[in-house]
Write a protein that holds these residues in place. Structure first.
Motif, short mmCIF file in Angstrom:
data_model
loop_
_atom_site.label_atom_id
_atom_site.label_comp_id
_atom_site.label_asym_id
_atom_site.label_seq_id
_atom_site.Cartn_x
_atom_site.Cartn_y
_atom_site.Cartn_z
N UNK A 1 0.87 -1.18 0.00
CA UNK A 1 0.00 0.00 0.00
C UNK A 1 0.91 1.23 0.00
N UNK A 2 0.78 2.06 -1.03
CA UNK A 2 1.58 3.28 -1.07
C UNK A 2 0.96 4.28 -0.09
N UNK A 3 1.80 4.83 0.80
CA UNK A 3 1.30 5.67 1.89
C UNK A 3 1.98 7.04 1.90
N UNK B 1 6.34 6.15 1.10
CA UNK B 1 6.53 5.04 2.02
C UNK B 1 5.62 3.87 1.65
N UNK B 2 6.12 2.66 1.80
CA UNK B 2 5.36 1.44 1.51
C UNK B 2 4.90 0.80 2.81
N UNK B 3 3.67 0.34 2.80
CA UNK B 3 3.09 -0.32 3.97
C UNK B 3 2.26 -1.52 3.51
N UNK B 4 1.95 -2.40 4.47
CA UNK B 4 1.03 -3.49 4.18
C UNK B 4 -0.40 -2.96 4.15
N UNK B 5 -1.32 -3.77 3.65
CA UNK B 5 -2.72 -3.34 3.54
C UNK B 5 -3.35 -3.18 4.93
N UNK B 6 -4.26 -2.23 5.04
CA UNK B 6 -4.84 -1.90 6.34
C UNK B 6 -5.62 -3.06 6.95
N UNK B 7 -6.25 -3.90 6.13
CA UNK B 7 -7.05 -4.98 6.70
C UNK B 7 -6.17 -5.98 7.46
N UNK B 8 -4.88 -6.06 7.10
CA UNK B 8 -3.97 -6.96 7.82
C UNK B 8 -3.81 -6.47 9.26
N UNK C 1 6.05 -5.66 11.22
CA UNK C 1 6.70 -4.39 10.90
C UNK C 1 6.11 -3.78 9.63
N UNK C 2 5.80 -2.48 9.71
CA UNK C 2 5.31 -1.70 8.58
C UNK C 2 4.00 -2.25 8.00
N UNK C 3 3.29 -3.05 8.78
CA UNK C 3 1.98 -3.54 8.35
C UNK C 3 2.01 -4.79 7.50
N UNK C 4 3.18 -5.41 7.32
CA UNK C 4 3.28 -6.64 6.56
C UNK C 4 3.12 -7.85 7.49
N UNK D 1 4.90 -12.93 -1.80
CA UNK D 1 5.11 -11.67 -2.50
C UNK D 1 5.44 -10.56 -1.52
N UNK D 2 5.12 -9.34 -1.90
CA UNK D 2 5.48 -8.18 -1.08
C UNK D 2 4.76 -8.16 0.26
N UNK D 3 3.66 -8.88 0.39
CA UNK D 3 2.90 -8.91 1.64
C UNK D 3 3.71 -9.52 2.78
#
Length: 380
Positions: free
Chosen positions: A111-113, A249-256, A264-267, A287-289
């Motif tokens: 997720x681009x943040x 900044x890159x982050x994991x998806x909010x539902x996670x 870390x960082x939502x992944x 993958x990136x998740x």
């Protein structure tokens, strides 16, 4: 009658589609039902973002309809995940629907943040999606003097070596235009080395010196001051620019995070060899998740999808499979306007690197053809 196992894949990007196609290739619907859930109208081959931003490729060849990339026997639901109830094996979707699964594969990518970097919106350019690549091309076309600052944000990044590639492509691009002496190039990274990949870092340091590209390591951007045209680091240092090229900044998806599964960082933290989440043997991230000690890249997603498809097929119907994911990667990195080199590595393997050459450049330049025709379809 034995009921088919239900495999639910969250994410219709490279990792999710590749996994779905590979699993379908080695199973039949009566054994495993495969449903992929995502909301991408079009699939953009992200590696071409670099070429598009310099006008080296027409973007039309880098786009495909997401549904077109799925092989027969894979159900595609256009929706998005809202929450995972892992105790009951249920996925809740934004539409209100729910899905019960036997196996859940989370492949929702980054997720681009930009909101997490004060001053970012409207100031920085990047090439991590098609529209932004085209905007960057317009900015580069009108650049004839000043300083181009290429900055890496803090945290995970999808294929971070692409910023090294961009710097070297920019050097060649400006030379071809005859204005290299009028435009300075600066590269910054929060990492200790120029690149997290040691072989790429060693090459880049030498290439930057040769091409008169300034670089600074340990520079972690904190905010952007558009008025003063400068980026400020966490340590209070600053760098001036006339054109700023920096991915958000890159982050994991909010539902996670909302599902209580974020690291870390939502992944998602997963076992680096088995790819399962926590104590669960029915939830995986690829993958990136996934928080894994490898570069976030399409190559990694492909190898992870290959391993996991063979593992689940083995558990359901038997057959041979690789017992573990070994961290295998193949990174083809641009070394300038017409050369590239490839780094092969794994968790245990000492990286094997080719010398920059024209063949590897052509391999990277034409890789979208192989990607769309063979890789995501599970042929390779």
């Amino acid at each position: 009658m034995v009921l088919a196992k239900r495999v639910v894949i969250l994410g219709d990007g490279s990792a999710g589609i590749t996994f779905a196609n590979k699993l379908r290739k080695v199973t039949v619907p009566g054994e495993i039902e495969i449903t992929i859930i995502g909301n991408s109208q079009r699939h953009f081959y992200k590696a071409d973002g670099l070429f598009v931003s310099f006008g080296l490729k027409n973007y039309r060849g880098s786009l495909k309809n997401s549904k077109f990339l799925l092989n027969g026997g894979v159900d595609y639901l256009r929706d998005e995940a809202e929450k995972i109830n892992y105790e009951d094996r249920v996925v809740h979707l934004k539409s209100g629907k729910t899905f019960v699964y036997d196996y859940l594969i989370v492949a929702t990518g980054n997720r681009l943040a930009p909101e997490e970097m004060p001053g970012y919106e409207g100031e920085a350019k990047h090439f991590f999606d098609l529209n932004k690549s085209m905007e960057l091309k317009m900015a580069l076309d009108t650049t004839s003097s000043g300083n181009v600052l290429i900055a890496q944000p803090k945290g995970p990044l999808q294929y971070s070596p692409s910023l090294v590639e961009f710097a070297l492509l920019l050097n060649g691009h400006l030379e071809q235009r005859g204005i290299r002496d009028k435009v300075s190039i600066t590269y910054t990274t929060p990492e200790e080395n120029v690149s997290e990949v040691s072989a790429i870092s060693s090459f880049a340091e030498e290439a930057f010196e040769k091409c008169n590209i300034e670089y600074a390591t340990g520079f972690a951007p904190k905010s952007i001051n558009s008025k003063n045209k400068e980026i400020v680091s966490e340590n209070g240092d600053s760098k001036k620019y006339s054109l700023l090229v920096m991915p958000p900044p890159h982050r994991g998806q909010k539902f996670i995070e909302e599902s209580g599964m974020a690291g870390d960082f939502g992944y998602m933290d997963v076992d680096k060899r088995r790819l399962n989440y926590g104590k669960f043997d029915d939830i995986f991230a690829i993958g990136d998740t996934a928080n894994l000690p490898v570069v976030k890249t399409g190559s990694g997603a492909h190898y992870q999808a290959t391993y996991l498809a063979s593992r689940i097929a083995h558990e359901v119907v038997g057959g041979l499979y690789d017992f573990e994911y070994d961290g295998k990667l193949s990174l083809t990195t641009l070394a300038g306007i017409d050369k590239a080199f490839t780094v092969h590595s794994s968790y245990e393997k000492i990286p094997n690197t080719t010398i920059p050459n024209k063949s590897d450049f052509l391999l990277k330049y034409t890789s979208s053809d192989t990607y769309f025709s063979s890789l995501v379809r599970g042929v390779l």
